[in-house]
Design a protein around this motif. Structure first.
Motif, PDB file in Angstrom:
ATOM      1  N   GLN A   1       0.840  -1.193   0.000  1.00  0.00           N
ATOM      2  CA  GLN A   1       0.000   0.000   0.000  1.00  0.00           C
ATOM      3  C   GLN A   1       0.874   1.240   0.000  1.00  0.00           C
ATOM      4  O   GLN A   1       2.024   1.200   0.424  1.00  0.00           O
ATOM      5  CB  GLN A   1      -0.956   0.007   1.191  1.00  0.00           C
ATOM      6  CG  GLN A   1      -0.297   0.062   2.550  1.00  0.00           C
ATOM      7  CD  GLN A   1      -1.306   0.170   3.678  1.00  0.00           C
ATOM      8  OE1 GLN A   1      -2.497   0.417   3.454  1.00  0.00           O
ATOM      9  NE2 GLN A   1      -0.863  -0.020   4.906  1.00  0.00           N
ATOM     10  N   VAL A   2       0.323   2.318  -0.510  1.00  0.00           N
ATOM     11  CA  VAL A   2       0.903   3.658  -0.539  1.00  0.00           C
ATOM     12  C   VAL A   2       2.074   3.790  -1.510  1.00  0.00           C
ATOM     13  O   VAL A   2       2.078   4.642  -2.378  1.00  0.00           O
ATOM     14  CB  VAL A   2       1.334   4.131   0.871  1.00  0.00           C
ATOM     15  CG1 VAL A   2       1.961   5.526   0.801  1.00  0.00           C
ATOM     16  CG2 VAL A   2       0.156   4.129   1.825  1.00  0.00           C
ATOM     17  N   GLY A   3       3.116   2.965  -1.374  1.00  0.00           N
ATOM     18  CA  GLY A   3       4.326   3.138  -2.162  1.00  0.00           C
ATOM     19  C   GLY A   3       4.194   2.697  -3.606  1.00  0.00           C
ATOM     20  O   GLY A   3       3.274   1.985  -3.986  1.00  0.00           O
ATOM     21  N   ASP A   4       5.145   3.125  -4.414  1.00  0.00           N
ATOM     22  CA  ASP A   4       5.226   2.763  -5.820  1.00  0.00           C
ATOM     23  C   ASP A   4       6.618   2.194  -6.083  1.00  0.00           C
ATOM     24  O   ASP A   4       7.611   2.787  -5.659  1.00  0.00           O
ATOM     25  CB  ASP A   4       4.983   3.995  -6.703  1.00  0.00           C
ATOM     26  CG  ASP A   4       5.004   3.662  -8.180  1.00  0.00           C
ATOM     27  OD1 ASP A   4       4.311   2.713  -8.577  1.00  0.00           O
ATOM     28  OD2 ASP A   4       5.729   4.346  -8.929  1.00  0.00           O
ATOM     29  N   PRO A   5       6.699   1.004  -6.731  1.00  0.00           N
ATOM     30  CA  PRO A   5       5.612   0.292  -7.395  1.00  0.00           C
ATOM     31  C   PRO A   5       4.811  -0.582  -6.434  1.00  0.00           C
ATOM     32  O   PRO A   5       5.327  -1.053  -5.420  1.00  0.00           O
ATOM     33  CB  PRO A   5       6.352  -0.586  -8.405  1.00  0.00           C
ATOM     34  CG  PRO A   5       7.645  -0.903  -7.729  1.00  0.00           C
ATOM     35  CD  PRO A   5       8.013   0.350  -6.979  1.00  0.00           C
TER      36      PRO A   5
END
Length: 208
Positions: free
Chosen positions: A27-31
């Protein structure tokens, strides 16, 4: 899975490079995990091993890692995925559940800003104190739903907390202020005037 993990992205990416891995977030971060798996599959990977960080994280993180991986495996049957040396079969629990069909019936939705300035000024501790204060009073998601967000913009008043549907904006809100926020606003329905930040109304679509 922690919303705090993305703040350590540079260190995680460096570690991943050393061991020949890549970083992904639940969740939240990319990727996202599915985006990272898509990239590996596009590169021709036929076997993927997922390693959870921290290795002894909370049970929800372990459960969601396997659940999200299974969702991806069902759509990519040609790639083998394993978590902690245990194959993801695709027969694990799906992402959907009858328990998650309806909108939660909370009285208040509390947004805790986790933008860069608020995080730097202690919103992590504010969010933790809020969760503890609600738990100690037996208030769950059906009473108060707490969401940690990206930047809410009035950064000079960090850490910023907004309470809806009351359209109440507070800042700075430190852990020492949290019990008062819960008791005086979320339970008693009042306002914390000393922490309140009035939101100026602006007219859109025209000129004055």
């Amino acid at each position: 899975m922690s919303v705090d993990a993305v703040t350590d992205h540079a260190a995680l990416a460096e570690l991943a490079e050393v061991v020949g891995a890549s970083v992904a977030y639940l969740q939240v971060g990319d990727p996202s995990l599915t985006k990272a798996l898509d990239a590996l599959a596009a590169e021709g990977a036929t076997t993927v091993r997922l390693v959870r960080l921290p290795a002894h994280g909370p049970a929800p993180a372990r459960s969601w890692l396997r659940r999200v991986a299974a969702h991806w495996v069902r759509e990519h049957p040609g790639v083998e995925v394993e978590v902690v040396a245990s194959a993801v079969t695709g027969r694990e629990a799906p992402l959907e559940s009858p328990a998650w069909e309806d909108l939660p019936g909370f009285r208040h939705h509390v947004l805790v800003c986790r933008g860069p300035r608020c995080s730097a000024k202690g919103s992590v501790e504010t969010a933790q104190a809020l969760s503890a204060a609600l738990d100690s009073r037996g208030l769950g998601d059906d009473d108060v739903l707490v969401t940690q967000t990206g930047c809410l913009f009035p950064c000079n008043h960090a850490p910023v907390v907004a309470v809806h549907p009351d359209d109440a904006w507070y800042g700075p809100v430190h852990p020492a202020d949290v019990d008062r926020l819960v008791e005086d606003h979320l339970i008693a329905g009042g306002r914390l005037e000393d922490l309140a930040r009035p939101r100026s109304a602006r007219a859109f679509g025209g000129t004055s």
